[in-house]
Scaffold this active site. Structure first.
Site, mmCIF file in Angstrom:
data_model
loop_
_atom_site.group_PDB
_atom_site.id
_atom_site.type_symbol
_atom_site.label_atom_id
_atom_site.label_comp_id
_atom_site.label_asym_id
_atom_site.label_seq_id
_atom_site.Cartn_x
_atom_site.Cartn_y
_atom_site.Cartn_z
ATOM 1 N N LEU A 190 0.870 -1.286 -0.097
ATOM 2 C CA LEU A 190 -0.141 0.117 -0.065
ATOM 3 C C LEU A 190 0.590 1.171 0.036
ATOM 4 O O LEU A 190 0.441 2.189 -0.646
ATOM 5 C CB LEU A 190 -0.692 0.125 1.117
ATOM 6 C CG LEU A 190 -2.063 -1.067 1.297
ATOM 7 C CD1 LEU A 190 -2.632 -1.005 2.583
ATOM 8 C CD2 LEU A 190 -3.025 -0.902 0.219
ATOM 9 N N GLY A 191 1.884 1.194 0.492
ATOM 10 C CA GLY A 191 2.956 2.438 0.829
ATOM 11 C C GLY A 191 4.104 2.211 1.507
ATOM 12 O O GLY A 191 4.141 1.314 2.344
ATOM 13 N N LYS A 192 5.012 3.049 1.666
ATOM 14 C CA LYS A 192 6.246 2.992 2.399
ATOM 15 C C LYS A 192 6.264 4.442 2.879
ATOM 16 O O LYS A 192 5.973 5.335 2.684
ATOM 17 C CB LYS A 192 7.409 2.804 1.217
ATOM 18 C CG LYS A 192 7.610 1.684 0.960
ATOM 19 C CD LYS A 192 8.929 1.922 -0.232
ATOM 20 C CE LYS A 192 9.587 0.316 0.002
ATOM 21 N NZ LYS A 192 10.722 0.484 -1.196
ATOM 22 N N GLY A 193 6.875 4.349 4.281
ATOM 23 C CA GLY A 193 6.680 5.551 5.023
ATOM 24 C C GLY A 193 8.004 5.726 5.744
ATOM 25 O O GLY A 193 8.974 4.845 5.339
ATOM 26 N N ALA A 194 8.112 6.618 6.731
ATOM 27 C CA ALA A 194 9.469 6.889 7.504
ATOM 28 C C ALA A 194 10.168 5.644 8.116
ATOM 29 O O ALA A 194 11.248 5.491 8.484
ATOM 30 C CB ALA A 194 9.388 8.047 8.273
ATOM 31 N N THR A 241 6.917 -0.318 5.680
ATOM 32 C CA THR A 241 5.991 -0.569 4.825
ATOM 33 C C THR A 241 4.842 -0.945 5.205
ATOM 34 O O THR A 241 4.681 -1.964 6.019
ATOM 35 C CB THR A 241 6.961 -1.887 3.913
ATOM 36 O OG1 THR A 241 8.249 -1.266 3.310
ATOM 37 C CG2 THR A 241 6.256 -2.011 2.698
ATOM 38 N N VAL A 242 3.861 -0.673 4.512
ATOM 39 C CA VAL A 242 2.377 -1.066 4.755
ATOM 40 C C VAL A 242 1.786 -1.963 3.682
ATOM 41 O O VAL A 242 2.047 -1.740 2.330
ATOM 42 C CB VAL A 242 1.538 0.122 4.995
ATOM 43 C CG1 VAL A 242 0.090 -0.330 5.257
ATOM 44 C CG2 VAL A 242 2.094 1.335 5.821
ATOM 45 N N LYS A 252 1.492 -2.933 9.093
ATOM 46 C CA LYS A 252 2.697 -2.139 9.021
ATOM 47 C C LYS A 252 3.907 -3.104 9.266
ATOM 48 O O LYS A 252 3.604 -3.475 10.326
ATOM 49 C CB LYS A 252 2.742 -0.826 9.804
ATOM 50 C CG LYS A 252 3.838 0.024 9.535
ATOM 51 C CD LYS A 252 3.654 1.606 9.947
ATOM 52 C CE LYS A 252 4.945 2.265 9.722
ATOM 53 N NZ LYS A 252 4.934 3.502 9.950
ATOM 54 N N ASP A 260 1.602 15.170 13.895
ATOM 55 C CA ASP A 260 1.948 14.932 12.506
ATOM 56 C C ASP A 260 0.618 14.846 11.664
ATOM 57 O O ASP A 260 0.503 14.090 10.879
ATOM 58 C CB ASP A 260 2.566 13.676 12.472
ATOM 59 C CG ASP A 260 3.619 13.249 11.238
ATOM 60 O OD1 ASP A 260 3.911 14.091 10.517
ATOM 61 O OD2 ASP A 260 3.807 12.155 10.879
#
Length: 401
Positions: free
Chosen positions: A22-26, A29-30, A45, A143
């Site tokens: 679904l996405g990559k964050g700081a 990975t999700v 996550k 945030d």
């Protein structure tokens, strides 16, 4: 408050079927995941322990916050912890899947990349309720940004990504408001009376801003490192925090100055968010970080057109002195009573079954081995394997939990 007697179960990584990234964050990975023992998709996550010590620490903190949010019946605009898992390789935790993406993606689908004031009012109202719930429990979010506001299957929003949040002792504000009784609302299976999106919020169908089908665009996620500027030691609880955290264009003046900050940083970020939803850009963006911070400290936001209730509220939220900022004296009640929200029925938000945008369920069939996925990232590209678009994406928080 009614306590949830069941403890979120420990997940079995081998029993999970990862469908897609679904996405990559700081911090991780999700994945969109199905558990063999469950019939519902959820977002998982995954933080690789070898990545960094700070990522591990923030992951553990976020799980702790989610456990607290799950101790009672879930709030409709906040996630709850489905389960967690830890082994020598990974720290994983699961929360409900939001198929609508985030508000940034949604905004870029509009003709002018902006929302109407009526739609802004609906989304801000739900965000304010979520922040109110956090503040009442001594949690400052720190945030708030479009990428961290996800659209649930119902069309209502939820905040996500709590790794930069902080526990503070709530300051007595003399809040005249009382929170709505959200404890009676189950965000997974709701059966309220049918209520369409109110006329004072939703435009006519022919001009509905979400009927545009143009592609979305992701903006660069310029997150500030969550390290103390003055090497202060962060205690478990305090009245103020001195850590330097946030996303560049959303950082408040007091954080940049290193004065220490409290719950008002969330109201500053709300003002930046409202401005971006209205104009399609943040109010203090510069050519680089130094110029952006200089504008945050010295410049005033620029408005287009005649003054209105929404610009008045933005100006009061973007007050550089946190003690004069809207929401400082009387908490959330001060914001709810602003004229921009005149006529809004706060107690009926959860009963709206026709929000501005209701996503369709899109679960791409597939299978990803999580361990193999992280192994691939450590290998150089070869003719036998090339990284997918999701794996190549950097600084993206499409669904960053």
């Amino acid at each position: 408050m009614e306590e949830n007697k069941t403890t979120p179960p420990e997940l079995e990584l081998d029993n999970l079927r990862a469908i897609k990234v679904l996405g990559k964050g700081a911090t991780g990975t999700v994945f969109l995941v199905h558990d063999k023992s469950r019939d519902l998709p959820f977002a998982l996550k995954v933080v690789e322990k070898s990545s960094s010590h700070h990522a591990d620490r923030r992951a553990i903190h976020e799980i702790s916050v989610l456990r607290r949010l799950s101790a009672a019946v879930p709030h409709p605009f906040l996630p709850y912890l489905i389960g967690s898992f830890e082994n020598p390789e990974f720290i994983c935790w699961a929360i409900p899947y939001c198929p609508g993406g985030d508000l940034n993606v949604l905004r870029y689908r509009q003709n002018d990349h902006v929302f109407s004031p009526a739609v802004i009012r609906f989304y801000l109202a739900e965000i304010i309720c979520a922040l109110e719930y956090l503040h009442e429990r001594g949690i400052v979010y720190r945030d708030l940004k479009p990428e961290n506001i996800l659209v649930q299957q119902s069309g209502h929003v939820t905040l996500t990504d709590f790794d930069l949040s902080r526990d503070l002792i709530p300051r007595k504000t003399g809040n005249r408001c009382f929170s709505s009784d959200y404890e009676e609302v189950n965000p997974v299976k709701q059966t309220p009376q049918k209520r369409k999106f109110p006329r004072f919020v939703l435009p006519k169908r022919g001009n509905h801003p979400f009927h545009n089908k143009k592609g979305s665009k992701k903006t660069k996620n310029a997150r500030v490192s969550p390290l103390s500027r003055r090497n202060h030691i962060e205690f478990p609880t305090n009245e103020r925090s001195n850590s330097f955290v946030g996303t560049e264009e959303y950082v408040s003046p007091e954080v940049i100055r290193g004065d220490g900050h409290e719950f008002s940083v969330d109201w500053w970020a709300l003002g930046v968010l409202c401005y971006e939803m209205l104009y399609g850009k943040t109010p203090f963006k510069g050519k680089n970080r130094k110029e952006t911070f200089s504008k945050i400290l010295l410049a005033e936001p620029e408005y287009i057109g005649k003054p209105s209730a929404v610009t008045d509220m933005i100006g009061k939220l973007l007050e550089k002195d946190p003690t004069r900022r809207l929401g400082y004296l009387h908490g959330t009640c001060e914001i709810k009573e602003h004229e921009f929200f005149d006529g809004l029925r706060w107690d009926l938000l959860t009963e709206v079954l026709r929000p501005p945008f209701v996503p369709s369920t899109d679960e791409t069939d597939g299978r990803i081995d999580i361990r193999e996925y992280f192994q691939r990232l450590k290998l150089p590209p070869s003719p036998l394997w090339s990284p997918s678009r999701e794996e190549c994406r950097h600084n993206v928080s499409l669904t960053e939990f």
